[in-house]
Enzyme design. Structure first.
Site, mmCIF file in Angstrom:
data_model
loop_
_atom_site.group_PDB
_atom_site.id
_atom_site.type_symbol
_atom_site.label_atom_id
_atom_site.label_comp_id
_atom_site.label_asym_id
_atom_site.label_seq_id
_atom_site.Cartn_x
_atom_site.Cartn_y
_atom_site.Cartn_z
ATOM 1 N N ASN A 7 -6.296 63.470 61.861
ATOM 2 C CA ASN A 7 -6.695 64.194 60.649
ATOM 3 C C ASN A 7 -5.699 65.337 60.423
ATOM 4 O OD1 ASN A 7 -7.947 65.552 58.574
ATOM 5 N ND2 ASN A 7 -9.690 66.269 59.791
ATOM 6 N N LYS A 9 -5.528 67.193 57.982
ATOM 7 C CA LYS A 9 -6.144 68.237 57.134
ATOM 8 C C LYS A 9 -5.190 68.599 55.979
ATOM 9 C CE LYS A 9 -8.674 69.806 61.126
ATOM 10 N NZ LYS A 9 -9.658 70.721 61.646
ATOM 11 N N HIS A 98 -16.818 65.461 57.037
ATOM 12 C CA HIS A 98 -16.202 66.368 58.015
ATOM 13 C C HIS A 98 -16.876 67.731 57.888
ATOM 14 C CE1 HIS A 98 -13.258 68.915 60.000
ATOM 15 N NE2 HIS A 98 -12.840 67.820 60.612
ATOM 16 N N GLU A 100 -15.798 70.625 57.809
ATOM 17 C CA GLU A 100 -15.158 71.544 56.850
ATOM 18 C C GLU A 100 -15.613 71.236 55.428
ATOM 19 O OE1 GLU A 100 -11.149 70.879 58.195
ATOM 20 O OE2 GLU A 100 -11.680 71.839 60.093
ATOM 21 N N GLU A 170 -18.611 65.183 66.322
ATOM 22 C CA GLU A 170 -17.733 66.348 66.276
ATOM 23 C C GLU A 170 -18.570 67.629 66.317
ATOM 24 O OE1 GLU A 170 -13.591 65.509 64.814
ATOM 25 O OE2 GLU A 170 -14.713 66.127 63.067
ATOM 26 N N GLY A 176 -11.147 72.856 66.381
ATOM 27 C CA GLY A 176 -10.098 73.865 66.160
ATOM 28 C C GLY A 176 -10.302 75.145 66.943
ATOM 29 N N SER A 216 -10.998 69.697 69.482
ATOM 30 C CA SER A 216 -10.014 70.304 70.389
ATOM 31 C C SER A 216 -9.497 69.334 71.461
ATOM 32 C CB SER A 216 -10.603 71.553 71.044
ATOM 33 O OG SER A 216 -10.859 72.540 70.060
HETATM 34 C C1 PEP Z 1 -11.092 67.739 63.294
HETATM 35 O O1 PEP Z 1 -10.622 68.382 62.372
HETATM 36 O O2 PEP Z 1 -11.841 66.798 63.065
HETATM 37 C C2 PEP Z 1 -10.766 68.113 64.664
HETATM 38 C C3 PEP Z 1 -11.315 67.454 65.633
HETATM 39 O O3 PEP Z 1 -9.872 69.146 64.800
HETATM 40 P P1 PEP Z 1 -9.252 69.660 66.181
HETATM 41 O O4 PEP Z 1 -8.757 68.470 66.945
HETATM 42 O O5 PEP Z 1 -8.149 70.576 65.773
HETATM 43 O O6 PEP Z 1 -10.347 70.366 66.913
#
Ligand code: PEP
Length: 256
Positions: A7, A9, A98, A100, A170, A176, A216
């Site tokens: 992703n 983003k 997601h 976000e 998630e 993040g 992460s």
């Molecule tokens: C995500 O945006 O779905 C995600 C898992 O981000 P990160 O790996 O940066 O935590």
């Protein structure tokens, strides 16, 4: 076969950087036999990257996804992109719900369910993100949150399309933050999801459902998750923009 979803983003900021990033990955993604990689760049880079990836390359285990889509086929929806437009480009996957989007764009479970329905009708593989906030975790509400999000999302999914649905666990507090969720906790959540799906649908669907972990993930912890047979792959944000890191994770994914 493990599924690794990148992703990107809202990154990078130019076509030049997007193609550079993709080209640095391309060679190593050429002969993928034991892992499936899905790159999800911003909408505007999809045509460019799809063109840059030869047909043969896509056949080898690389596919493209978008980070969102709308829940109507066409019409007066300024600024939106329909699943049909994505399929027409050659996009195969779509990330839905997601955290976000849920938080910043106020997407509700019902909106996500509508997007899921239309994505499936359009023959996309939807990757539905679910997970609890830090506060919900503290209050012991993780399972409740997962149950609510999944129940509503799957409500309008016809049985004939269920095998295309992918779920990404998630935990929001892990995204993040460099504060990944322990593999044990991930496994507990994923086993809960399988049990729930078995209850809502049937045992076979629950066993076959692809469930990913995201939050992460980096090359140092990827193996702990991928080593678990109940974790079918990873959704990767930050580390997917770092070529070396991402390719290390892809290599690990191929060893299972
Ligand atoms: C995500 O945006 O779905 C995600 C898992 O981000 P990160 O790996 O940066 O935590």
């Amino acid at each position: 076969m493990k599924l690794i979803v990148a992703n990107w983003k809202m990154n990078p900021n130019s076509q030049k950087e997007a193609i550079q990033l993709f080209n640095s990955l391309k060679k190593s993604l050429k002969n993928l036999k034991k892992a499936k990689i899905v790159i999800c760049p911003p909408f505007v880079f999809l045509p460019l990257l799809l063109k840059a990836s030869a047909f043969a390359l896509r056949k080898s285990g690389l596919a493209f996804g978008s980070q969102n889509c709308f829940w109507q086929e066409k019409g007066a929806f300024t600024g939106e992109i329909s699943p049909k437009m994505l399929r027409d480009l050659g996009v195969e996957y779509v990330i839905l719900g997601h955290s976000e989007r849920r938080k910043i764009f106020a997407e509700t479970d019902k909106i996500i369910a509508e997007k899921l329905k239309l994505s499936l009708e359009t023959n996309l593989f939807p990757i539905v993100c679910v997970g609890e906030t830090k506060e919900e975790k503290k209050r012991g509400k993780t399972f409740q949150v997962l149950e609510k999000e999944i129940k509503i999302a799957l409500k309008k999914v016809p049985k004939s399309k269920i095998r295309k649905v992918i779920i990404a666990y998630e935990p929001i507090w892990a995204i993040g933050t460099k504060n990944s969720c322990s593999p044990d906790e991930v496994l507990t959540a994923i086993l809960f999801i399988r049990k729930l799906i078995s209850k809502l649908l049937d045992k076979k669907t629950a066993q076959n459902m692809r469930i990913l972990y995201g939050g992460s993930v980096i090359s140092q912890n990827a193996e702990e998750y991928l080593g678990e047979k109940n974790i079918n792959g990873l959704l990767i944000g930050g580390a997917s923009l770092d070529v070396k890191e991402f390719l290390k994770i892809v290599k690990i994914a191929q060893s299972f």
